[in-house]
Write a protein that holds these residues in place. Structure first.
Motif, short mmCIF file in Angstrom:
data_model
loop_
_atom_site.label_atom_id
_atom_site.label_comp_id
_atom_site.label_asym_id
_atom_site.label_seq_id
_atom_site.Cartn_x
_atom_site.Cartn_y
_atom_site.Cartn_z
N CYS A 125 0.95 -1.24 -0.32
CA CYS A 125 -0.09 0.00 0.05
C CYS A 125 0.89 1.12 0.40
O CYS A 125 2.04 1.57 1.25
N LEU A 126 0.50 2.12 -0.91
CA LEU A 126 1.33 3.12 -1.35
C LEU A 126 0.57 4.98 -1.20
O LEU A 126 -0.55 4.51 -2.14
N SER A 127 1.16 5.91 -1.51
CA SER A 127 0.53 6.68 -0.90
C SER A 127 1.67 7.95 -1.47
O SER A 127 2.23 7.72 -0.82
N TRP A 128 1.44 8.85 -2.06
CA TRP A 128 2.41 10.36 -2.85
C TRP A 128 2.47 10.73 -1.69
O TRP A 128 1.48 11.41 -2.19
N VAL A 129 3.10 11.89 -0.84
CA VAL A 129 3.31 12.58 -0.40
C VAL A 129 2.87 14.06 -0.73
O VAL A 129 1.52 14.76 -1.09
N THR A 130 4.07 14.03 -1.39
CA THR A 130 4.69 15.38 -2.14
C THR A 130 5.40 15.39 -3.45
O THR A 130 6.15 13.85 -3.03
N THR A 173 9.42 18.80 -4.08
CA THR A 173 9.85 18.99 -1.97
C THR A 173 11.80 18.96 -2.18
O THR A 173 12.51 17.80 -2.78
N LYS A 174 12.41 19.96 -2.55
CA LYS A 174 13.75 20.03 -2.46
C LYS A 174 14.34 18.91 -1.78
O LYS A 174 14.02 18.79 -0.34
N LEU A 175 14.91 17.69 -1.96
CA LEU A 175 16.03 16.54 -1.50
C LEU A 175 16.79 16.91 -0.69
O LEU A 175 18.07 17.31 -1.01
N THR A 176 17.17 17.75 0.45
CA THR A 176 18.01 18.25 1.15
C THR A 176 18.50 17.04 2.54
O THR A 176 17.54 16.91 2.88
N PRO A 177 18.96 17.22 3.00
CA PRO A 177 19.56 16.77 4.53
C PRO A 177 19.10 17.02 5.57
O PRO A 177 18.38 16.35 6.02
N GLU A 178 18.48 18.33 5.87
CA GLU A 178 17.38 18.51 6.47
C GLU A 178 16.31 17.85 6.50
O GLU A 178 15.36 17.17 7.18
N ASP A 225 10.88 7.87 -4.42
CA ASP A 225 10.81 7.56 -5.55
C ASP A 225 11.45 7.85 -6.55
O ASP A 225 12.43 8.95 -6.42
N ASP A 226 12.02 7.22 -7.57
CA ASP A 226 12.83 7.64 -8.80
C ASP A 226 12.74 9.10 -8.60
O ASP A 226 13.65 9.56 -10.25
N ASP A 227 11.26 9.13 -8.99
CA ASP A 227 11.27 11.20 -9.31
C ASP A 227 11.63 11.65 -8.17
O ASP A 227 11.38 13.65 -8.25
N GLY A 228 12.48 11.47 -7.64
CA GLY A 228 12.38 12.68 -5.92
C GLY A 228 11.00 12.26 -4.84
O GLY A 228 11.48 13.71 -4.60
N SER A 229 10.07 12.43 -5.59
CA SER A 229 8.99 12.60 -4.78
C SER A 229 8.47 11.81 -3.55
O SER A 229 9.04 10.58 -3.55
N ILE A 230 7.95 12.13 -2.30
CA ILE A 230 7.60 11.88 -1.19
C ILE A 230 6.95 10.84 -1.02
O ILE A 230 5.74 11.16 -1.87
N THR A 231 7.07 9.26 -0.87
CA THR A 231 6.01 8.83 -0.98
C THR A 231 6.47 8.01 0.87
O THR A 231 6.74 8.27 1.58
#
Length: 162
Positions: free
Chosen positions: A61-66, A69-74, A94-100
């Motif tokens: 079960c998976l949902s895309w969250v954002t 969003t810039k993938l920073t160390p923070e 994911d592979d596109d840099g989206s948060i799931t």
């Protein structure tokens, strides 16, 4: 669908049978050959039935969250710290840099209540954290992204453009 093993086929049939009972037929549909989508609150949960070895399967079960969003160390630190507090499920990228947010269940031991809980935890977690992540780190909710894409398609297909 071309099932890879008997367990995947059996798990797919369970999911197909249980989903309408859990969420209602008007809030779900098929998604590709190996899964389904569920509208839950202000998010969508995608359910996939995947082979796992030669003799079992996994229900994910998976949902895309954002998105965006810039993938920073923070942000990475925030996601890892937040993951440590979850009992079920976790954030991923994911592979596109989206948060799931996703949670997987071993299909051979899955029961209906466990499956229902997995859908709920994924939906509630994605819905709870999307605004917080966006306010701290930027981006937009996956639901907003889907709506924008839908609006663009509608504008392209508009009769006023003819």
């Amino acid at each position: 669908m071309g099932f890879k093993n008997k367990a995947q086929e059996e798990a797919y049939k369970k999911v197909e049978q249980w989903l309408p009972l859990i969420v209602g037929e008007d809030r779900m549909g098929k998604n590709g050959d190996d899964g389904f989508w569920v509208s839950e609150g202000s998010t969508f949960v995608y359910v996939r039935v995947l082979e796992w070895g030669k003799d079992d399967a996994v229900v994910r079960c998976l949902s895309w969250v954002t998105t965006g969003t810039k993938l920073t160390p923070e942000l990475m630190q925030y996601l890892l710290n937040t993951n440590s507090r979850f009992i079920f499920g976790a954030f991923s990228i994911d592979d596109d840099g989206s948060i799931t947010f996703k949670h997987s269940i071993i299909a051979s031991t899955m029961d209906k209540n466990e499956f229902k809980a997995a859908i709920k935890v994924v939906a509630l977690s994605a819905d709870e954290y999307d605004d917080e992540i966006i306010s701290k780190f930027g981006g937009k909710s996956a639901v907003d992204e889907l709506q924008e894409k839908s609006d663009k398609r509608d504008q392209q297909d508009s009769p006023s453009k003819l």
